[in-house]
Every structure is written in C-alpha cells, then in structure tokens.
Design a protein around this motif. Structure first.
Motif, mmCIF file in Angstrom:
data_model
loop_
_atom_site.group_PDB
_atom_site.id
_atom_site.type_symbol
_atom_site.label_atom_id
_atom_site.label_comp_id
_atom_site.label_asym_id
_atom_site.label_seq_id
_atom_site.Cartn_x
_atom_site.Cartn_y
_atom_site.Cartn_z
ATOM 1 N N TYR A 52 11.649 65.156 47.712
ATOM 2 C CA TYR A 52 10.528 64.713 46.917
ATOM 3 C C TYR A 52 10.797 63.185 46.525
ATOM 4 O O TYR A 52 12.012 63.027 46.080
ATOM 5 C CB TYR A 52 10.449 65.650 45.759
ATOM 6 N N TYR A 87 19.658 64.084 41.951
ATOM 7 C CA TYR A 87 18.393 63.756 41.661
ATOM 8 C C TYR A 87 18.578 62.150 40.931
ATOM 9 O O TYR A 87 19.498 61.746 40.296
ATOM 10 C CB TYR A 87 18.143 64.640 40.216
ATOM 11 N N GLU A 162 7.619 73.992 48.159
ATOM 12 C CA GLU A 162 7.336 73.729 46.729
ATOM 13 C C GLU A 162 8.370 74.403 45.702
ATOM 14 O O GLU A 162 8.581 75.833 45.924
ATOM 15 C CB GLU A 162 5.883 74.408 46.476
ATOM 16 N N TYR A 187 7.764 70.522 41.979
ATOM 17 C CA TYR A 187 7.773 69.647 43.197
ATOM 18 C C TYR A 187 7.396 70.162 44.431
ATOM 19 O O TYR A 187 7.524 71.395 44.802
ATOM 20 C CB TYR A 187 9.774 69.294 43.166
#
Length: 193
Positions: A52, A87, A162, A187
């Motif tokens: 993402y 992340y 997802e 996400y």
C-alpha cells in the motif's frame, strides 16, 4: 455431497498414510496426530509481497504458506500462513520493519503475522477470507487480528488484497502506547511482482 467427499477423503487419507488428514477449510479442533491441510489451497492466493502506498506512507506485508507445521506441544500438524511487514509514516520515516524475520525458521506464533483460520467457508474459494494474528513486536501486549480478502487481477485492475484490522481488548501496561505503530485502518495493497 460435500459431506460424502469429506468422509471419503478422510478414509482414503488415513488408509494411505497412517495419519489422519483433515481439510483445514472445514476443521474446528486440534486433535493430536491429525494433519489439518489446506486441501483447497486457500492460502496460496495470499502468498507473496503486497504494498500500500499513499504519498510517503508505505505499508508492505509479505505472506508465506508453511506446509505441515508440527505443533509439538499440542501434537497436531497444520498448514499455516505466516508473514512480516514494514510501515513508513507520511514523512517517509520507517516506524517498524520485521521483514528480516522471514529469513529465520520460527514457530508460527513467533512471526508477527500468523494464522490458519479460513473465513466464509460456505462461499466459493475466490470469495473466502483469512483471519491472522497481527503483532507489533514493541507492543506485543496489544491483541489484534487482520482479516484479508483477495481480489484477482481483472481488466486493468491489478491483483490486490484488502486488510481490515480487528482489535480485541488488551491489558495495557500503565503509561504504555495503546495503538499499533501501523495505524489500524483499512488498506488495499497491490501485489509486488
């Protein structure tokens, strides 16, 4: 008809290998000596690296299928989906990166993403989801799961998953952070070639 297939599969599985094989898809329980197999390969569509990205914010997760993992303390075998992630926040600062754990040979619960629960078993394979435990290694007192749904590539839309976070009540030490370092939101991640 489905029940007859399962019974035949179990009888043939026990007769051929000496070990009971149960489809992970329809199984509830942890019987010693049984192998809970991903017979319909539900986990396969989730394996790989997914990303993402929105501006500088990046959430990347890599998932792997471990076949016939032996839970020695409970005495059964199971196929398991495990993974790690990284992340980076909106400033591009990496706040967590556990991807190096994938190079180690760990017990499933030692990975920061793991599980073997297939949801929506009454639906066709393309519509089934998986639910996995999600851990922040610096905040392992927070109990979170993620629910992942897969979408095949169609037309100009790439293959994607997802991810939805599902929180549970957690006993938080006094003064400790109450949120994961990956913000708990929905996400959509695209498969990385």
């Amino acid at each position: 008809m489905k029940a007859i297939f399962i019974i035949m599969f179990l009888v043939l599985g026990m007769g051929c290998s000496g070990q009971a094989v149960m489809p992970l898809l329809y199984t509830i329980g942890e019987e010693p000596g049984v192998y809970y197999k991903d017979t319909e390969n539900d986990f396969d569509k989730f394996t790989g690296t997914w990303r993402y990205q929105s501006g500088n914010t990046i959430f990347e997760i890599t998932l792997q299928k471990k076949v016939m993992y032996h839970y020695s303390t409970l005495g059964y075998y199971s196929d398991v989906l495990v993974g790690e992630y990284r992340y980076s926040d909106s400033n591009g600062i990496e706040t967590v990166n556990t991807l190096t754990n994938l190079q180690a040979s760990l017990e499933p619960h030692q990975y920061n993403v793991y599980g073997e629960y297939i949801k929506d078993t009454n639906l066709p394979m393309a519509q089934r989801r998986v639910e996995l435990h999600f851990t922040d290694p610096e905040r392992d007192y927070l109990y979170r799961d993620i629910i992942i749904k897969h979408f095949a590539a169609q037309g100009g839309t790439p293959e994607r998953i997802e991810i939805t976070f599902k929180g549970e009540m957690s006993a938080v030490p006094e003064g400790a952070p109450t949120e994961l370092r990956v913000p708990e939101q929905n996400y959509t991640l695209i498969k990385v070639p």
